[in-house]
Design an enzyme around this catalytic site. Structure first.
Site, short mmCIF file in Angstrom:
data_model
loop_
_atom_site.label_atom_id
_atom_site.label_comp_id
_atom_site.label_asym_id
_atom_site.label_seq_id
_atom_site.Cartn_x
_atom_site.Cartn_y
_atom_site.Cartn_z
N ASP A 1 0.85 -1.19 0.00
CA ASP A 1 0.00 0.00 0.00
C ASP A 1 0.89 1.25 0.00
OD1 ASP A 1 -3.21 0.55 0.95
OD2 ASP A 1 -1.79 2.23 1.13
N ILE A 2 0.50 2.24 -0.77
CA ILE A 2 1.30 3.46 -0.91
C ILE A 2 1.29 4.30 0.38
CG2 ILE A 2 -0.47 5.08 -1.76
CD1 ILE A 2 1.53 5.80 -4.03
N ASN B 1 -12.90 -3.18 2.21
CA ASN B 1 -13.90 -2.13 2.32
C ASN B 1 -14.83 -2.20 1.12
OD1 ASN B 1 -12.85 -0.97 4.72
ND2 ASN B 1 -11.22 0.00 3.52
N GLU C 1 -12.26 3.47 -1.28
CA GLU C 1 -11.77 4.58 -2.12
C GLU C 1 -11.53 4.13 -3.55
OE1 GLU C 1 -8.28 6.16 -0.30
OE2 GLU C 1 -9.36 6.80 1.50
N VAL C 2 -10.98 2.95 -3.71
CA VAL C 2 -10.62 2.48 -5.06
C VAL C 2 -11.61 1.39 -5.48
CG1 VAL C 2 -8.82 1.47 -6.49
CG2 VAL C 2 -8.18 3.00 -4.61
N HIS D 1 -10.15 -5.20 -3.47
CA HIS D 1 -8.82 -5.40 -2.88
C HIS D 1 -8.98 -5.86 -1.44
CE1 HIS D 1 -10.00 -1.16 -2.63
NE2 HIS D 1 -9.39 -1.09 -1.46
N HIS E 1 -7.01 -5.85 2.02
CA HIS E 1 -5.88 -5.29 2.75
C HIS E 1 -5.34 -6.38 3.67
CE1 HIS E 1 -6.88 -0.88 2.19
NE2 HIS E 1 -8.07 -1.39 1.94
P1 5GP Z 1 -9.83 1.46 0.24
O1 5GP Z 1 -10.17 2.64 1.08
O2 5GP Z 1 -10.41 1.60 -1.14
O3 5GP Z 1 -10.18 0.16 0.90
O4 5GP Z 1 -8.26 1.43 0.13
C1 5GP Z 1 -7.55 1.89 -0.96
C2 5GP Z 1 -6.07 1.77 -0.61
O5 5GP Z 1 -5.32 1.96 -1.78
C3 5GP Z 1 -5.60 2.82 0.40
O6 5GP Z 1 -5.05 2.15 1.54
C4 5GP Z 1 -4.55 3.63 -0.37
O7 5GP Z 1 -3.44 4.01 0.42
C5 5GP Z 1 -4.15 2.65 -1.48
N1 5GP Z 1 -3.72 3.31 -2.71
C6 5GP Z 1 -4.35 4.31 -3.37
N2 5GP Z 1 -3.68 4.63 -4.49
C7 5GP Z 1 -2.61 3.79 -4.55
C8 5GP Z 1 -1.55 3.64 -5.49
O8 5GP Z 1 -1.44 4.33 -6.50
N3 5GP Z 1 -0.63 2.68 -5.22
C9 5GP Z 1 -0.70 1.89 -4.10
N4 5GP Z 1 0.26 0.98 -3.93
N5 5GP Z 1 -1.69 2.00 -3.20
C10 5GP Z 1 -2.63 2.95 -3.42
#
Ligand code: 5GP
Length: 122
Positions: A33-34, A91, A99-100, A104, A106
């Site tokens: 994760d970034i 999520n 968010e994405v 995915h 985690h």
């Molecule tokens: P969500 O809130 O959708 O469950 O989590 C999305 C995750 O993707 C977040 O923890 C965020 O830090 C990670 N993320 C967003 N953009 C990028 C990216 O460009 N590269 C990587 N490696 N992780 C990302």
């Protein structure tokens, strides 16, 4: 929700954006994760175009589901998390604060983890 081909994880899968890869096979890709929220924070994504777990569980083939779930476990083993334990979390949608919009999982570990659910931020 329709799948957005331009989401950031779709771009990572197409090689348009780099990632710090941990594991990959024909079913899934795992990368760091970034913005890590734990000593180890890795994301495991299926290669197919699925918005979230609801979409994946309804529309993916049995082979895709088995391959993806096995890869989640393989990734945890590669990361050396299985002895001390870890957390796997996904999520979904607005209330889940996703968010994405590409499924995915985690994987958090490498330290003692806090309570599973924190009160929402104001
Ligand atoms: P969500 O809130 O959708 O469950 O989590 C999305 C995750 O993707 C977040 O923890 C965020 O830090 C990670 N993320 C967003 N953009 C990028 C990216 O460009 N590269 C990587 N490696 N992780 C990302």
């Amino acid at each position: 929700m329709a799948y957005d081909e331009n989401n950031i994880f779709a771009k990572i899968l197409r090689g348009e954006i780099p990632c710090d890869k941990v594991h990959e096979n024909s079913h899934a890709l795992a990368f760091k994760d970034i913005n890590p929220q734990a000593a180890i924070h890795v994301l495991v994504i299926p290669k197919g175009a699925y918005v979230d777990l609801t979409d994946f569980s309804a529309n993916a083939s049995a082979e895709e589901i088995a391959g993806f779930i096995r890869t989640v476990g393989e990734t945890a083993r590669i990361l050396g998390m299985t002895t001390d334990g870890y957390r796997a979390l996904t999520n979904i949608g607005e209330f889940g604060r996703q968010e994405v919009p590409h499924l995915h999982i985690h994987l958090f570990g490498g330290q003692q983890l806090g309570r599973m659910i924190k009160p929402p931020e104001k």
